[in-house]
Motif scaffolding. Structure first.
Motif, PDB file in Angstrom:
ATOM      1  N   TRP A 107      -3.084  -6.673   4.070  1.00 61.94           N
ATOM      2  CA  TRP A 107      -2.869  -5.231   3.921  1.00 61.94           C
ATOM      3  C   TRP A 107      -3.957  -4.662   3.017  1.00 61.94           C
ATOM      4  O   TRP A 107      -4.161  -5.138   1.901  1.00 61.94           O
ATOM      5  N   SER A 108      -4.632  -3.651   3.489  1.00 66.49           N
ATOM      6  CA  SER A 108      -5.736  -3.051   2.731  1.00 66.49           C
ATOM      7  C   SER A 108      -5.505  -1.558   2.527  1.00 66.49           C
ATOM      8  O   SER A 108      -6.428  -0.757   2.645  1.00 66.49           O
ATOM      9  N   ASP A 109      -4.263  -1.186   2.229  1.00 64.14           N
ATOM     10  CA  ASP A 109      -3.910   0.229   2.107  1.00 64.14           C
ATOM     11  C   ASP A 109      -4.171   0.786   0.703  1.00 64.14           C
ATOM     12  O   ASP A 109      -4.303   1.995   0.543  1.00 64.14           O
ATOM     13  N   HIS A 110      -4.220  -0.069  -0.302  1.00 60.94           N
ATOM     14  CA  HIS A 110      -4.523   0.404  -1.656  1.00 60.94           C
ATOM     15  C   HIS A 110      -6.016   0.671  -1.788  1.00 60.94           C
ATOM     16  O   HIS A 110      -6.842   0.080  -1.083  1.00 60.94           O
ATOM     17  N   THR A 111      -6.360   1.540  -2.713  1.00 61.43           N
ATOM     18  CA  THR A 111      -7.762   1.880  -2.940  1.00 61.43           C
ATOM     19  C   THR A 111      -8.278   1.410  -4.299  1.00 61.43           C
ATOM     20  O   THR A 111      -9.482   1.445  -4.542  1.00 61.43           O
ATOM     21  N   LEU A 112      -7.375   0.989  -5.179  1.00 62.95           N
ATOM     22  CA  LEU A 112      -7.737   0.466  -6.487  1.00 62.95           C
ATOM     23  C   LEU A 112      -6.983  -0.848  -6.728  1.00 62.95           C
ATOM     24  O   LEU A 112      -6.084  -1.193  -5.954  1.00 62.95           O
ATOM     25  N   PRO A 113      -7.322  -1.589  -7.788  1.00 56.24           N
ATOM     26  CA  PRO A 113      -6.716  -2.921  -8.009  1.00 56.24           C
ATOM     27  C   PRO A 113      -5.191  -2.930  -7.968  1.00 56.24           C
ATOM     28  O   PRO A 113      -4.528  -2.000  -8.443  1.00 56.24           O
ATOM     29  N   VAL A 114      -4.658  -3.999  -7.389  1.00 57.38           N
ATOM     30  CA  VAL A 114      -3.211  -4.221  -7.334  1.00 57.38           C
ATOM     31  C   VAL A 114      -2.760  -4.747  -8.695  1.00 57.38           C
ATOM     32  O   VAL A 114      -3.373  -5.661  -9.255  1.00 57.38           O
ATOM     33  N   THR A 115      -1.688  -4.176  -9.240  1.00 62.43           N
ATOM     34  CA  THR A 115      -1.216  -4.563 -10.570  1.00 62.43           C
ATOM     35  C   THR A 115      -0.028  -5.515 -10.528  1.00 62.43           C
ATOM     36  O   THR A 115       0.106  -6.378 -11.393  1.00 62.43           O
ATOM     37  N   ASP A 148      -9.658  -6.505  -5.798  1.00 64.06           N
ATOM     38  CA  ASP A 148     -10.328  -5.953  -4.619  1.00 64.06           C
ATOM     39  C   ASP A 148      -9.419  -5.018  -3.824  1.00 64.06           C
ATOM     40  O   ASP A 148      -9.805  -4.566  -2.736  1.00 64.06           O
ATOM     41  N   ALA A 149      -8.218  -4.725  -4.352  1.00 61.78           N
ATOM     42  CA  ALA A 149      -7.248  -3.808  -3.740  1.00 61.78           C
ATOM     43  C   ALA A 149      -6.664  -4.354  -2.439  1.00 61.78           C
ATOM     44  O   ALA A 149      -6.038  -3.605  -1.674  1.00 61.78           O
ATOM     45  N   ILE A 150      -6.834  -5.634  -2.189  1.00 56.57           N
ATOM     46  CA  ILE A 150      -6.336  -6.270  -0.969  1.00 56.57           C
ATOM     47  C   ILE A 150      -5.052  -7.039  -1.294  1.00 56.57           C
ATOM     48  O   ILE A 150      -4.918  -7.636  -2.360  1.00 56.57           O
ATOM     49  N   VAL A 151      -4.110  -7.044  -0.334  1.00 59.25           N
ATOM     50  CA  VAL A 151      -2.880  -7.824  -0.429  1.00 59.25           C
ATOM     51  C   VAL A 151      -2.830  -8.786   0.750  1.00 59.25           C
ATOM     52  O   VAL A 151      -2.978  -8.359   1.907  1.00 59.25           O
ATOM     53  N   HIS A 152      -2.662 -10.077   0.458  1.00 55.25           N
ATOM     54  CA  HIS A 152      -2.585 -11.100   1.500  1.00 55.25           C
ATOM     55  C   HIS A 152      -1.192 -11.713   1.526  1.00 55.25           C
ATOM     56  O   HIS A 152      -0.580 -11.935   0.472  1.00 55.25           O
ATOM     57  N   VAL A 153      -0.701 -12.008   2.719  1.00 56.09           N
ATOM     58  CA  VAL A 153       0.538 -12.756   2.910  1.00 56.09           C
ATOM     59  C   VAL A 153       0.174 -14.141   3.438  1.00 56.09           C
ATOM     60  O   VAL A 153      -0.546 -14.258   4.436  1.00 56.09           O
ATOM     61  N   TRP A 154       0.676 -15.175   2.773  1.00 51.20           N
ATOM     62  CA  TRP A 154       0.346 -16.555   3.126  1.00 51.20           C
ATOM     63  C   TRP A 154       1.603 -17.301   3.551  1.00 51.20           C
ATOM     64  O   TRP A 154       2.681 -17.061   3.012  1.00 51.20           O
ATOM     65  N   LEU A 210       3.531  -1.332   7.166  1.00 50.24           N
ATOM     66  CA  LEU A 210       3.719  -0.465   6.013  1.00 50.24           C
ATOM     67  C   LEU A 210       4.826   0.533   6.325  1.00 50.24           C
ATOM     68  O   LEU A 210       4.774   1.243   7.328  1.00 50.24           O
ATOM     69  N   LEU A 211       5.846   0.589   5.467  1.00 57.35           N
ATOM     70  CA  LEU A 211       6.979   1.479   5.697  1.00 57.35           C
ATOM     71  C   LEU A 211       6.847   2.791   4.938  1.00 57.35           C
ATOM     72  O   LEU A 211       6.983   3.862   5.509  1.00 57.35           O
ATOM     73  N   VAL A 212       6.602   2.683   3.638  1.00 54.53           N
ATOM     74  CA  VAL A 212       6.603   3.877   2.795  1.00 54.53           C
ATOM     75  C   VAL A 212       5.498   3.765   1.749  1.00 54.53           C
ATOM     76  O   VAL A 212       5.248   2.684   1.214  1.00 54.53           O
ATOM     77  N   THR A 213       4.859   4.884   1.472  1.00 46.11           N
ATOM     78  CA  THR A 213       3.942   5.004   0.343  1.00 46.11           C
ATOM     79  C   THR A 213       4.512   6.035  -0.613  1.00 46.11           C
ATOM     80  O   THR A 213       4.730   7.187  -0.228  1.00 46.11           O
ATOM     81  N   VAL A 214       4.760   5.613  -1.842  1.00 47.20           N
ATOM     82  CA  VAL A 214       5.302   6.511  -2.863  1.00 47.20           C
ATOM     83  C   VAL A 214       4.185   6.823  -3.856  1.00 47.20           C
ATOM     84  O   VAL A 214       3.569   5.911  -4.409  1.00 47.20           O
ATOM     85  N   THR A 215       3.917   8.088  -4.075  1.00 47.62           N
ATOM     86  CA  THR A 215       2.859   8.506  -4.991  1.00 47.62           C
ATOM     87  C   THR A 215       3.446   8.939  -6.325  1.00 47.62           C
ATOM     88  O   THR A 215       4.566   9.461  -6.393  1.00 47.62           O
ATOM     89  N   PHE A 216       2.669   8.734  -7.383  1.00 45.02           N
ATOM     90  CA  PHE A 216       3.095   9.034  -8.742  1.00 45.02           C
ATOM     91  C   PHE A 216       2.016   9.851  -9.454  1.00 45.02           C
ATOM     92  O   PHE A 216       0.856   9.876  -9.012  1.00 45.02           O
ATOM     93  N   PRO A 217       2.356  10.467 -10.566  1.00 49.88           N
ATOM     94  CA  PRO A 217       1.366  11.275 -11.287  1.00 49.88           C
ATOM     95  C   PRO A 217       0.354  10.453 -12.072  1.00 49.88           C
ATOM     96  O   PRO A 217      -0.584  11.032 -12.637  1.00 49.88           O
ATOM     97  N   CYS A 218       0.534   9.131 -12.149  1.00 47.82           N
ATOM     98  CA  CYS A 218      -0.387   8.290 -12.920  1.00 47.82           C
ATOM     99  C   CYS A 218      -0.366   6.876 -12.345  1.00 47.82           C
ATOM    100  O   CYS A 218       0.387   6.575 -11.417  1.00 47.82           O
ATOM    101  N   ALA A 219      -1.204   6.015 -12.910  1.00 53.66           N
ATOM    102  CA  ALA A 219      -1.277   4.627 -12.448  1.00 53.66           C
ATOM    103  C   ALA A 219       0.021   3.881 -12.744  1.00 53.66           C
ATOM    104  O   ALA A 219       0.703   4.150 -13.738  1.00 53.66           O
TER     105      ALA A 219
END
Length: 442
Positions: A171-179, A146-152, A211-220
């Motif tokens: 944290w709901s900053d991702h738009t696709l599934p977390v790997t 669901d692209a969501i990250v939870h801290v417990w 959220l500190l940094v978002t690093v983007t890449f050319p692929c998944a």
């Protein structure tokens, strides 16, 4: 130690494959095979975890089944049946608790010494895909499809006065599934790294929960890790490359693009797992092409390549080599306790079992041996045995039945209960034997 030099710490890589249903342990520096855990077809990139220093647990890819192994023994030690098929699994550093996530979005927490299912939490709307535990064992982080990250908070999860513990941060900053999720060193002051199919890696501060940094890449991105001091980030991608990003101090959220000149090139198919050595000098990667590569971080060159010829490498872990890995298992008396992980929690007993508790025994069984009674009932249902509704499970109930001098028929049934108790006690009370225990079939 001579000449003022420290002895080199020998490390091993633990690698899982699905083709040969095995998990391999290989020395990183000489390529020697230490041991092979058989019948351990791990599911995906987060399919096994090291439990303390004595055990390893793998989640099977085709069925709802967890296999436990002891270092130095290739055969399965315990077979546990979780409530559903498990996608990812993790444990605390001391091995006291094991966490698992399923397709339904549920999160399961077990206490390993007794095998008790502590919690079953509705954590995500879709499948749980990644779990990581902080090094101080105070928090754990989950991610899902669901692209969501939870801290417990582990304290909240273990607080039974809370019927349904909730995440301390989302944290709901991702738009696709977390790997994959990786927690750095430092406890509450550590960084949390999350990778996703949305071609990004996000870095959070666990203490401030920002959220500190978002690093983007050319692929998944399939996997992510960092060195021991969090000075370098490594991301394994579907384009068969590993990208390196130097991390700089700062608390302001920024957007960065992965440098094209700092990448590790050599794999022929997508990278499924990356890990660093304890010193941070070496990087280890596993790929869909079936190879494991040992890299020099400074030059980004391949130092050694291992081709298991057993299909895709799903998941890696780097551990310090110990004598017990070479078929020299530690005596059972020196091992940390590990039991079969139970399928049901006490508060999740099937309704028909709860109805068997008479008013006279409900309070006593709840206070003393309700869980053991549940285990006996489960064993009876699985073996086709018959257990009377008033049959005893603890010593007090047996004494009561003896005092009232039950009929011959009830005495026969009591003997049957005793036989089932002896069988289940071996399975569920953590009695270790030299040969693997034959576990109860589901």
């Amino acid at each position: 130690m001579s000449g003022g030099k420290f002895p080199q710490v020998s490390e091993c890589v633990v690698a899982s494959t699905t083709t040969d249903n095995s998990t391999h342990v290989i020395n990183l520096y000489n390529g020697a095979s230490c041991c092979v855990f058989k019948t351990s077809a791990c599911c995906g990139r987060n399919g096994f975890t090291c439990v303390g220093k004595d055990y390893i647990i793998t989640s099977q890819s085709q069925k709802a089944l967890l296999h436990s192994y002891q270092w130095g023994k290739e055969q399965v030690l315990h077979r546990s049946i979780p409530p559903e098929k498990v996608n990812c699994i993790a444990s605390t550093a001391d091995g006291s608790y094991v966490f698992a996530g399923g397709d339904s979005g549920n999160l399961y927490v077990w206490e390993t010494a007794g095998g008790r299912l502590v919690r079953a939490i509705r954590a995500h709307f879709r499948a749980v895909t990644a779990i990581a535990v902080s090094d101080d064992m105070m928090h754990f982080v989950t991610g899902g499809d669901d692209a969501i990250v939870h801290v417990w908070s582990l304290t909240d999860v273990l607080d039974f006065s809370m019927q349904s513990p909730s995440a301390v941060c989302t944290w709901s900053d991702h738009t696709l599934p977390v790997t994959q999720i990786h927690c750095g060193m430092g406890g509450l002051d550590s960084y949390v790294f999350t990778s996703s199919q949305d071609c990004s890696v996000k870095i959070y501060d666990l203490g401030s929960r920002k959220l500190l940094v978002t690093v983007t890449f050319p692929c998944a991105i399939n996997c992510v890790t960092s060195d021991a001091v969090d000075s370098n980030l490594f991301a394994g991608a579907v384009d068969a490359n590993i990208y390196q990003i130097e991390l700089k101090s700062g608390s302001q959220h920024s957007l960065a693009e992965a440098p094209k000149d700092k990448k590790y090139v050599g794999h022929k198919k997508q990278v499924n797992s990356v890990r660093t050595s304890a010193s941070g000098v070496h990087l280890v990667s596993g790929s869909e092409d079936g190879t494991i590569r040992l890299w020099d971080v400074l030059s980004r060159q391949t130092l050694r390549e291992f081709d298991l010829q057993q299909g895709p490498i799903n998941h890696l872990a780097v551990v310090v080599e110990r004598p017990e890995m070479h078929h020299q298992p530690i005596p059972a008396t020196q091992l940390a306790p590990l039991s079969v992980l139970h399928k049901f929690a006490c508060e999740q007993l099937p309704q028909e079992w709860l109805m068997r508790l008479t008013p006279q025994t409900t309070q006593r069984r709840t206070q003393t041996n309700l869980w053991q009674w549940c285990v006996d009932e489960f064993a009876s249902s699985q073996s086709g045995g018959s257990v009377p509704h008033h049959a005893s499970v603890g010593g007090e109930d047996l004494q009561a039945e003896e005092n009232v001098r039950l009929s011959q028929q009830n005495q026969t049934l009591t003997e049957e209960v005793q036989r089932l108790k002896a069988y289940v006690r071996v399975l569920y009370e953590g009695i270790h034997r030299d040969e693997p225990t034959q576990d109860m079939q589901s």
